[in-house]
Motif scaffolding. Structure first.
Motif, PDB file in Angstrom:
ATOM      1  N   THR A  37       8.547  19.822  16.354  1.00  0.00           N
ATOM      2  CA  THR A  37       7.581  18.853  15.839  1.00  0.00           C
ATOM      3  C   THR A  37       7.124  19.274  14.455  1.00  0.00           C
ATOM      4  N   VAL A  38       7.033  18.293  13.548  1.00  0.00           N
ATOM      5  CA  VAL A  38       6.500  18.555  12.214  1.00  0.00           C
ATOM      6  C   VAL A  38       5.281  17.659  12.032  1.00  0.00           C
ATOM      7  N   SER A  39       4.180  18.246  11.534  1.00  0.00           N
ATOM      8  CA  SER A  39       2.939  17.497  11.363  1.00  0.00           C
ATOM      9  C   SER A  39       2.338  17.789   9.995  1.00  0.00           C
ATOM     10  N   ALA A  40       1.443  16.928   9.583  1.00  0.00           N
ATOM     11  CA  ALA A  40       0.797  17.074   8.279  1.00  0.00           C
ATOM     12  C   ALA A  40      -0.207  18.219   8.323  1.00  0.00           C
ATOM     13  N   ALA A  41      -0.173  19.038   7.277  1.00  0.00           N
ATOM     14  CA  ALA A  41      -1.149  20.122   7.151  1.00  0.00           C
ATOM     15  C   ALA A  41      -2.273  19.746   6.199  1.00  0.00           C
ATOM     16  N   VAL A  42      -2.051  18.711   5.371  1.00  0.00           N
ATOM     17  CA  VAL A  42      -3.043  18.270   4.400  1.00  0.00           C
ATOM     18  C   VAL A  42      -3.087  16.746   4.410  1.00  0.00           C
ATOM     19  N   GLU A  43      -4.105  16.211   3.802  1.00  0.00           N
ATOM     20  CA  GLU A  43      -4.172  14.758   3.618  1.00  0.00           C
ATOM     21  C   GLU A  43      -3.323  14.401   2.401  1.00  0.00           C
ATOM     22  N   GLY A  44      -2.527  13.340   2.519  1.00  0.00           N
ATOM     23  CA  GLY A  44      -1.715  12.944   1.382  1.00  0.00           C
ATOM     24  C   GLY A  44      -0.636  11.957   1.753  1.00  0.00           C
ATOM     25  N   MET A  45       0.329  11.797   0.859  1.00  0.00           N
ATOM     26  CA  MET A  45       1.415  10.839   1.028  1.00  0.00           C
ATOM     27  C   MET A  45       2.615  11.512   1.685  1.00  0.00           C
ATOM     28  N   PRO A  75       0.825  -1.209   0.000  1.00  0.00           N
ATOM     29  CA  PRO A  75       0.000   0.000   0.000  1.00  0.00           C
ATOM     30  C   PRO A  75       0.860   1.261   0.000  1.00  0.00           C
ATOM     31  N   ILE A  76       0.293   2.328  -0.531  1.00  0.00           N
ATOM     32  CA  ILE A  76       0.938   3.638  -0.442  1.00  0.00           C
ATOM     33  C   ILE A  76       0.438   4.311   0.831  1.00  0.00           C
ATOM     34  N   PRO A  77       1.344   4.624   1.770  1.00  0.00           N
ATOM     35  CA  PRO A  77       0.885   5.205   3.039  1.00  0.00           C
ATOM     36  C   PRO A  77       0.364   6.618   2.851  1.00  0.00           C
ATOM     37  N   THR A  78      -0.691   6.948   3.572  1.00  0.00           N
ATOM     38  CA  THR A  78      -1.227   8.320   3.568  1.00  0.00           C
ATOM     39  C   THR A  78      -1.454   8.748   5.013  1.00  0.00           C
ATOM     40  N   VAL A  79      -1.505  10.058   5.212  1.00  0.00           N
ATOM     41  CA  VAL A  79      -1.739  10.609   6.547  1.00  0.00           C
ATOM     42  C   VAL A  79      -2.849  11.639   6.475  1.00  0.00           C
ATOM     43  N   GLN A  80      -3.438  11.907   7.635  1.00  0.00           N
ATOM     44  CA  GLN A  80      -4.502  12.908   7.754  1.00  0.00           C
ATOM     45  C   GLN A  80      -3.915  14.203   8.322  1.00  0.00           C
ATOM     46  N   PRO A  81      -4.567  15.349   8.090  1.00  0.00           N
ATOM     47  CA  PRO A  81      -4.089  16.613   8.665  1.00  0.00           C
ATOM     48  C   PRO A  81      -3.945  16.495  10.183  1.00  0.00           C
ATOM     49  N   GLY A  82      -2.868  17.026  10.703  1.00  0.00           N
ATOM     50  CA  GLY A  82      -2.612  16.981  12.139  1.00  0.00           C
ATOM     51  C   GLY A  82      -1.755  15.813  12.582  1.00  0.00           C
ATOM     52  N   THR A  83      -1.550  14.826  11.706  1.00  0.00           N
ATOM     53  CA  THR A  83      -0.711  13.683  12.068  1.00  0.00           C
ATOM     54  C   THR A  83       0.730  14.145  12.288  1.00  0.00           C
ATOM     55  N   LEU A 106      13.041  21.385   8.552  1.00  0.00           N
ATOM     56  CA  LEU A 106      12.897  22.373   7.490  1.00  0.00           C
ATOM     57  C   LEU A 106      11.493  22.290   6.895  1.00  0.00           C
ATOM     58  N   PRO A 107      10.922  23.425   6.526  1.00  0.00           N
ATOM     59  CA  PRO A 107       9.557  23.416   5.980  1.00  0.00           C
ATOM     60  C   PRO A 107       9.515  22.793   4.592  1.00  0.00           C
ATOM     61  N   GLY A 108       8.439  22.087   4.328  1.00  0.00           N
ATOM     62  CA  GLY A 108       8.189  21.501   3.016  1.00  0.00           C
ATOM     63  C   GLY A 108       6.721  21.616   2.678  1.00  0.00           C
ATOM     64  N   ASP A 109       6.354  21.182   1.490  1.00  0.00           N
ATOM     65  CA  ASP A 109       4.950  21.258   1.072  1.00  0.00           C
ATOM     66  C   ASP A 109       4.078  20.385   1.963  1.00  0.00           C
ATOM     67  N   GLY A 110       2.946  20.942   2.362  1.00  0.00           N
ATOM     68  CA  GLY A 110       1.931  20.157   3.061  1.00  0.00           C
ATOM     69  C   GLY A 110       2.244  19.808   4.495  1.00  0.00           C
ATOM     70  N   VAL A 111       3.186  20.516   5.129  1.00  0.00           N
ATOM     71  CA  VAL A 111       3.496  20.230   6.531  1.00  0.00           C
ATOM     72  C   VAL A 111       3.486  21.516   7.340  1.00  0.00           C
ATOM     73  N   ARG A 112       3.436  21.341   8.652  1.00  0.00           N
ATOM     74  CA  ARG A 112       3.454  22.478   9.567  1.00  0.00           C
ATOM     75  C   ARG A 112       4.473  22.176  10.663  1.00  0.00           C
ATOM     76  N   ILE A 113       5.347  23.152  10.940  1.00  0.00           N
ATOM     77  CA  ILE A 113       6.329  23.001  12.006  1.00  0.00           C
ATOM     78  C   ILE A 113       5.906  23.875  13.172  1.00  0.00           C
ATOM     79  N   ASP A 114       5.903  23.318  14.394  1.00  0.00           N
ATOM     80  CA  ASP A 114       5.450  24.094  15.542  1.00  0.00           C
ATOM     81  C   ASP A 114       6.431  25.221  15.855  1.00  0.00           C
ATOM     82  N   ASP A 115       5.996  26.115  16.743  1.00  0.00           N
ATOM     83  CA  ASP A 115       6.750  27.348  16.988  1.00  0.00           C
ATOM     84  C   ASP A 115       8.153  27.094  17.507  1.00  0.00           C
ATOM     85  N   ASP A 116       8.346  26.067  18.323  1.00  0.00           N
ATOM     86  CA  ASP A 116       9.680  25.829  18.864  1.00  0.00           C
ATOM     87  C   ASP A 116      10.529  24.949  17.944  1.00  0.00           C
ATOM     88  N   GLY A 117       9.980  24.593  16.774  1.00  0.00           N
ATOM     89  CA  GLY A 117      10.750  23.839  15.793  1.00  0.00           C
ATOM     90  C   GLY A 117      11.040  22.411  16.175  1.00  0.00           C
TER      91      GLY A 117
END
Length: 525
Positions: free
Chosen positions: A188-196, A134-142, A175-186
């Motif tokens: 934790t990185v989490s998904a901002a969108v649903e996807g791979m 399977p191709i793994p996917t994640v939900q926003p906030g993961t 480092l920031p990338g497409d579809g992710v969010r980094i918390d203020d203290d740098g």
């Protein structure tokens, strides 16, 4: 009193004064190998006074270049011992300041990354392309990963006054990338969108939205240009273009053009197409195609009349796999079954670095040297500013205390003017220290990344480190090239490994590079 009267007085006999010349080489200062200690040894002539001994020790310090970490108590102890006529042996009179060790950073991934399992590898090392996984996917906030931040060490100084850098520590940042969010203290990185989710670099994470195409890329879809991952359930038809982040497809037909930032996975074959990938390429077979990738290339059955170039390895892994009338180039090496050639120079295997690789390597070396020099200069400047700032703060504190104790208005006004003149200097020094410290933090990452890139390049650059492994046979006419040598097979060879080596010319005695053939390596069998 007459001269005769003076001559009758019993005066003590005058002692001759000790001269500077008599001190020459009497005292020696030995600096330890790590330059973190200076030890005094020797004695002084009889009759020396305190000033002469102090002068002799000062000269010994100057001669040895010791200028930092002098121990006043040890100095006094040495002077008293020498004046008492004792010999001093190995007395530590200066100590450097040892650097403070830092702490490595670490990134902990919390989800699976990439395009999933492309194929299971059996005991014989063969990839089963039918087992796609399977191709793994994640939900926003993961939460994708967490960072334990590194702690930089603090430099010390040796007794010569030179900076002593602490051992290198592993510094990482998210480092920031497409579809992710980094918390203020740098941390934790989490998904901002649903996807791979994907991890294109060690510190960079992305979540790519996925475009699913149920059939083929053809007239019904038109060309595909998509910023995320594209999954094609069918075929990419002739004359169609696909530009995306990552790609999986059944087959790719002639004259299709594929341009992908990450990995390309083709469960069937790539036929007559042009494929460019920033990551790895996997396919069942390749025919009449041109394929270039920055990573590894894994082909199951055959490469026929094609041109392939990889920044990593090229592996043709099937039990009866073959390379036929193709030009293959891989910086880290090639593994194949049979290598066949219908005519001279129709098949060429090139292993090792190419000119572009060498150019980049030396450019990285020059950039690293420049950065290290800049870092040391900034460190010296920041250290000097910190010292000046500490002195300014102390002076300002005394002036403010004196101001509050003054009674005369005129005196207070003059003193206040002086205080107000010092304050801008203090602020300028604070700003300089802050800016220098910030720049040093950025340079730590830049220097570390350059060193790691150079280390990776050096791992494949040494002569003889890159191999061509042929499990089956290589026919007459196959050409094998390395960065400094080449060999055209005059006969068919069975099961062998090849690499670049150096041989000595029996007539001239000069060494020259050559392509050396040997028995197939056990690890490649």
């Amino acid at each position: 009193m007459s001269r005769g009267d003076r001559s009758r007085l019993a005066l003590p006999e005058e002692q001759p004064k000790t001269t500077k010349a008599e001190f020459k080489d009497k005292l020696a200062l030995e600096v330890s190998e790590d330059r973190m200690e200076a030890r005094l040894s020797g004695e002084v002539p009889e009759g020396a006074d305190r000033k002469q001994v102090q002068y002799a020790i000062t000269e010994a310090l100057k001669k040895s270049g010791v200028r930092y970490g002098m121990d006043a108590q040890a100095m006094r102890q040495a002077i008293e011992a020498l004046l008492a006529g004792q010999r001093v042996q190995g007395l530590v009179v200066a100590r450097g300041q040892a650097p403070v060790r830092g702490e490595d950073a670490a990134i902990t991934p919390l989800v699976d990354f990439g395009a999933g399992v492309v194929g299971r590898v059996n005991k014989k090392g063969i990839v089963d392309f039918r087992d796609r996984g399977p191709i793994p996917t994640v939900q926003p906030g993961t939460v994708l990963a967490t960072l334990k931040k590194g702690l930089r060490g603090e430099p010390g100084r040796d007794v010569l006054g030179k900076l002593v850098h602490p051992p290198e520590v592993r510094m990482l940042r998210l480092l920031p990338g497409d579809g992710v969010r980094i918390d203020d203290d740098g941390a934790t990185v989490s998904a901002a969108v649903e996807g791979m989710p994907d991890r294109p670099e060690e510190e960079r994470f992305v979540v790519q939205s996925v475009l699913d195409i149920a059939g083929d890329v053809d007239l019904n879809t038109g060309h595909i240009e998509f910023p995320g991952a594209v999954r094609v359930q069918g075929t990419i038809r002739s004359d169609f273009k696909v530009k995306c982040y990552g790609l999986t497809a059944e087959t790719v037909e002639p004259r299709a053009i594929i341009d992908v930032k990450a990995d390309v996975v083709v469960y069937g074959g790539i036929m007559g197409a042009v494929v460019r990938a920033g990551g790895n390429v996997m396919a069942r077979f390749v025919r009449d195609a041109r394929v270039v990738c920055n990573g590894d290339m894994n082909i199951d059955t055959e490469i026929i009349q094609s041109k392939l170039q990889a920044g990593g390895h090229i592996r043709v892994s099937g039990l009866e796999s073959r390379i036929v009338d193709s030009h293959i180039a891989a910086i880290k090496g090639v593994q194949a079954g049979d290598v066949l050639c219908s005519r001279r120079e129709a098949t060429m295997i090139r292993i090792g670095v190419n000119p572009e690789f060498e150019k980049q390597y030396f450019a990285n070396k020059r950039a690293l040297e420049s950065l290290v020099n800049q870092r040391d200069q900034i460190m010296e400047a920041v250290d000097a500013q910190k010292t000046e700032l500490a002195g300014t703060e102390e002076e300002l504190r005394h002036m403010i205390e004196a101001f509050h104790s003054m009674e005369g208005v005129k005196d207070r006004e003059v003193h206040l003017t002086q205080i107000n003149m010092i304050k801008p200097l203090r602020e300028a020094l604070k700003q300089g220290v802050a800016q220098g410290t910030l720049r040093l933090g950025e340079m730590v990452f830049e220097i570390q990344r350059l060193r790691e890139q150079i280390a990776r390049m050096e791992a494949v650059a040494p002569q003889g480190a890159i191999w061509l492994d042929v499990r089956g046979r290589a026919e007459q006419g196959v050409e094998i090239r390395t960065p400094r040598a080449s060999l055209v097979l005059e006969n068919t060879h069975q099961g062998f490994s090849a690499r670049e080596a150096t041989i000595q010319d029996k007539q001239t005695g000069e060494e020259r590079p050559t392509v050396k053939l040997s028995r197939l390596r056990t690890t490649a069998a």
